[in-house]
Design a protein around this motif. Structure first.
Motif, mmCIF file in Angstrom:
data_model
loop_
_atom_site.group_PDB
_atom_site.id
_atom_site.type_symbol
_atom_site.label_atom_id
_atom_site.label_comp_id
_atom_site.label_asym_id
_atom_site.label_seq_id
_atom_site.Cartn_x
_atom_site.Cartn_y
_atom_site.Cartn_z
ATOM 1 N N LEU A 1 0.826 -1.211 0.000
ATOM 2 C CA LEU A 1 0.000 0.000 0.000
ATOM 3 C C LEU A 1 0.859 1.259 0.000
ATOM 4 C CD1 LEU A 1 -2.585 -1.225 2.631
ATOM 5 C CD2 LEU A 1 -2.925 -1.080 0.164
ATOM 6 N N PRO A 2 0.411 2.315 -0.686
ATOM 7 C CA PRO A 2 1.175 3.563 -0.725
ATOM 8 C C PRO A 2 0.873 4.508 0.432
ATOM 9 C CG PRO A 2 -0.689 3.721 -2.212
ATOM 10 C CD PRO A 2 -0.733 2.330 -1.629
ATOM 11 N N GLY A 3 -0.141 4.178 1.226
ATOM 12 C CA GLY A 3 -0.537 5.053 2.317
ATOM 13 C C GLY A 3 -1.260 4.283 3.400
ATOM 14 N N PRO A 4 -1.633 4.947 4.491
ATOM 15 C CA PRO A 4 -2.236 4.266 5.638
ATOM 16 C C PRO A 4 -3.655 3.795 5.355
ATOM 17 C CG PRO A 4 -2.331 6.626 5.953
ATOM 18 C CD PRO A 4 -1.516 6.405 4.704
ATOM 19 N N ILE A 5 -4.074 2.810 6.153
ATOM 20 C CA ILE A 5 -5.444 2.305 6.088
ATOM 21 C C ILE A 5 -6.015 2.221 7.499
ATOM 22 C CG2 ILE A 5 -5.131 0.988 3.956
ATOM 23 C CD1 ILE A 5 -4.888 -1.539 5.737
ATOM 24 N N THR A 6 -7.331 2.215 7.576
ATOM 25 C CA THR A 6 -8.035 1.989 8.837
ATOM 26 C C THR A 6 -8.843 0.708 8.707
ATOM 27 O OG1 THR A 6 -8.187 4.374 9.244
ATOM 28 C CG2 THR A 6 -9.667 2.944 10.489
ATOM 29 N N THR A 7 -8.719 -0.167 9.694
ATOM 30 C CA THR A 7 -9.425 -1.446 9.681
ATOM 31 C C THR A 7 -10.450 -1.481 10.807
ATOM 32 O OG1 THR A 7 -7.484 -2.591 8.808
ATOM 33 C CG2 THR A 7 -9.181 -3.957 9.822
ATOM 34 N N GLN A 8 -11.652 -1.953 10.463
ATOM 35 C CA GLN A 8 -12.699 -2.127 11.465
ATOM 36 C C GLN A 8 -13.287 -3.529 11.325
ATOM 37 O OE1 GLN A 8 -14.993 1.625 10.516
ATOM 38 N NE2 GLN A 8 -14.955 1.832 12.747
ATOM 39 N N ALA A 9 -13.400 -4.218 12.451
ATOM 40 C CA ALA A 9 -14.035 -5.537 12.480
ATOM 41 C C ALA A 9 -14.931 -5.595 13.706
ATOM 42 C CB ALA A 9 -12.984 -6.642 12.529
ATOM 43 N N GLN A 10 -16.104 -6.185 13.520
ATOM 44 C CA GLN A 10 -17.062 -6.241 14.623
ATOM 45 C C GLN A 10 -17.895 -7.506 14.510
ATOM 46 O OE1 GLN A 10 -19.196 -2.600 15.135
ATOM 47 N NE2 GLN A 10 -20.369 -3.304 16.901
ATOM 48 N N GLY A 11 -18.211 -8.104 15.670
ATOM 49 C CA GLY A 11 -19.014 -9.313 15.688
ATOM 50 C C GLY A 11 -18.136 -10.557 15.664
ATOM 51 N N LYS A 12 -18.692 -11.638 15.144
ATOM 52 C CA LYS A 12 -17.925 -12.885 15.037
ATOM 53 C C LYS A 12 -16.739 -12.686 14.102
ATOM 54 C CE LYS A 12 -19.603 -16.262 12.586
ATOM 55 N NZ LYS A 12 -20.449 -17.382 12.127
ATOM 56 N N TYR A 13 -15.577 -13.148 14.554
ATOM 57 C CA TYR A 13 -14.353 -12.926 13.768
ATOM 58 C C TYR A 13 -13.753 -14.265 13.369
ATOM 59 C CZ TYR A 13 -9.802 -10.990 12.453
ATOM 60 O OH TYR A 13 -8.677 -10.621 11.771
ATOM 61 N N LYS A 14 -13.694 -14.501 12.066
ATOM 62 C CA LYS A 14 -13.047 -15.693 11.510
ATOM 63 C C LYS A 14 -12.372 -15.255 10.217
ATOM 64 C CE LYS A 14 -15.265 -19.593 11.315
ATOM 65 N NZ LYS A 14 -16.327 -20.579 11.002
ATOM 66 N N ALA A 15 -11.072 -15.207 10.229
ATOM 67 C CA ALA A 15 -10.354 -14.720 9.046
ATOM 68 C C ALA A 15 -9.083 -15.526 8.831
ATOM 69 C CB ALA A 15 -10.020 -13.243 9.188
ATOM 70 N N LEU A 16 -8.799 -15.779 7.563
ATOM 71 C CA LEU A 16 -7.571 -16.459 7.151
ATOM 72 C C LEU A 16 -6.806 -15.519 6.233
ATOM 73 C CD1 LEU A 16 -7.151 -20.137 6.027
ATOM 74 C CD2 LEU A 16 -6.174 -18.302 4.639
ATOM 75 N N GLY A 17 -5.511 -15.452 6.422
ATOM 76 C CA GLY A 17 -4.727 -14.541 5.603
ATOM 77 C C GLY A 17 -3.401 -15.130 5.153
ATOM 78 N N ILE A 18 -2.862 -14.525 4.124
ATOM 79 C CA ILE A 18 -1.537 -14.875 3.616
ATOM 80 C C ILE A 18 -0.719 -13.601 3.590
ATOM 81 C CG2 ILE A 18 -0.214 -15.888 1.725
ATOM 82 C CD1 ILE A 18 -2.852 -17.143 0.735
ATOM 83 N N MET A 19 0.376 -13.594 4.336
ATOM 84 C CA MET A 19 1.287 -12.460 4.322
ATOM 85 C C MET A 19 2.381 -12.762 3.295
ATOM 86 S SD MET A 19 1.543 -9.478 5.740
ATOM 87 C CE MET A 19 0.872 -9.443 7.395
ATOM 88 N N LEU A 20 2.293 -12.055 2.169
ATOM 89 C CA LEU A 20 3.212 -12.308 1.063
ATOM 90 C C LEU A 20 4.373 -11.328 1.068
ATOM 91 C CD1 LEU A 20 0.018 -12.526 -0.657
ATOM 92 C CD2 LEU A 20 1.659 -14.057 -1.734
ATOM 93 N N LYS A 21 5.435 -11.724 0.458
ATOM 94 C CA LYS A 21 6.547 -10.805 0.249
ATOM 95 C C LYS A 21 6.081 -9.674 -0.675
ATOM 96 C CE LYS A 21 9.900 -14.516 0.907
ATOM 97 N NZ LYS A 21 10.255 -14.149 2.285
ATOM 98 N N PRO A 22 6.794 -8.564 -0.725
ATOM 99 C CA PRO A 22 6.322 -7.425 -1.529
ATOM 100 C C PRO A 22 6.145 -7.753 -3.014
ATOM 101 C CG PRO A 22 8.557 -7.075 -0.724
ATOM 102 C CD PRO A 22 8.028 -8.248 0.021
ATOM 103 N N PHE A 23 6.820 -8.786 -3.469
ATOM 104 C CA PHE A 23 6.695 -9.243 -4.857
ATOM 105 C C PHE A 23 5.968 -10.589 -4.917
ATOM 106 C CE2 PHE A 23 10.889 -10.129 -3.017
ATOM 107 C CZ PHE A 23 10.857 -11.524 -2.959
#
Length: 271
Positions: A70-92
């Motif tokens: 990302l080129p700039g900041p973001i704001t994240t909001q999550a509410q309620g039941k939380y179930k998330a899967l993610g992949i943290m990738l290298k910049p490329f």
């Protein structure tokens, strides 16, 4: 709220730093994130999960969404039941994994079906019904191995990864022995990283400064500025604020008020 973390022990490690899974019966999360040097893919199986940038607001769902560095900041909001899967990738990462242009991701985030077509629908069904976090992460890893179409990352792009420096001529030195023009180099970096070499280097230095401030909040900011090669304090503040949206002193204040994530200092908790 701790995550289950899985670090690939195979060829995926060239594109991915780790896979993660979070689950909680109910949360209320509001945080501000300074952009880091990762691409990220997130699949939301829970309730409300939204990310807002100055340009747009994105609502994550079971289709998943991949974003570029990302080129700039973001704001994240999550509410309620939380179930998330993610992949943290290298910049490329997505280019290395399957040839996906980061420039395309800069235009708009892509869902899993956008990237992998009908195969993604089967994957998402399997992930939703898997019983344990370990099972979900294993299913995700097997899918990525199956769908991988590895692409070579040019040496001149890898040379940008470390060390980050503002030393005059450093970026040009990456192509001094290559038969490519500066214009071609910028195009290649935009394709693979989603931004030009100079901008990417500045973001790298901001990330270094973020880590240093978080680790040593009482250290003079002028010392951190000069350690990272900024010309003076004003230059440091200007570059930092361009990416972070806040000044180094404002970030340090958040650190001292213990609002910053202890393992990911780019994240500031707002509530």
């Amino acid at each position: 709220m701790d995550a289950y973390i899985h670090i690939p022990q195979n060829e995926l490690i060239e594109a991915i730093d780790y896979l993660w899974y979070h689950e909680a019966p109910a949360i209320k999360l509001h945080c501000y994130t300074i952009p880091f040097l990762h691409q990220e893919l997130i699949i939301n199986f829970g309730d409300h999960f939204a990310v807002t940038s100055p340009q747009q607001q994105l609502h994550y769902d079971q289709q998943g969404m991949a974003s570029a560095v990302l080129p700039g900041p973001i704001t994240t909001q999550a509410q309620g039941k939380y179930k998330a899967l993610g992949i943290m990738l290298k910049p490329f990462g997505l280019y290395r994994l399957c040839g996906l242009s980061a420039a395309t991701l800069q235009e708009r985030p892509l869902s899993l079906p956008d990237i992998w077509g009908a195969s993604a629908h089967t994957l998402l069904q399997e992930l939703d019904t898997a019983l344990t976090p370990a099972d979900k992460l294993l299913i995700m890893e097997k899918f990525l191995l199956k769908m991988a179409r590895p692409q070579l990352i040019p040496e001149e792009v890898m040379a940008l990864q470390t060390p980050f420096t503002l030393q005059k001529g450093h970026i040009k030195s990456n192509i001094s022995d290559k038969l490519i023009s500066s214009k071609k180099y910028i195009h290649t970096c935009n394709t693979i990283l989603g931004m030009a070499p100079k901008k990417y280097t500045h973001l790298g230095l901001v990330n270094t400064a973020v880590a240093q401030i978080a680790a040593h909040p009482n250290r003079p900011l002028t010392d951190i500025a000069y350690d990272n090669g900024f010309y003076d304090q004003a230059h440091f503040i200007r570059v930092f604020k361009t990416f972070a949206g806040i000044t180094p002193s404002a970030f340090r204040k958040a650190v001292k008020q213990q609002q910053v994530h202890d393992k990911m200092p780019n994240t500031i908790f707002l509530s």
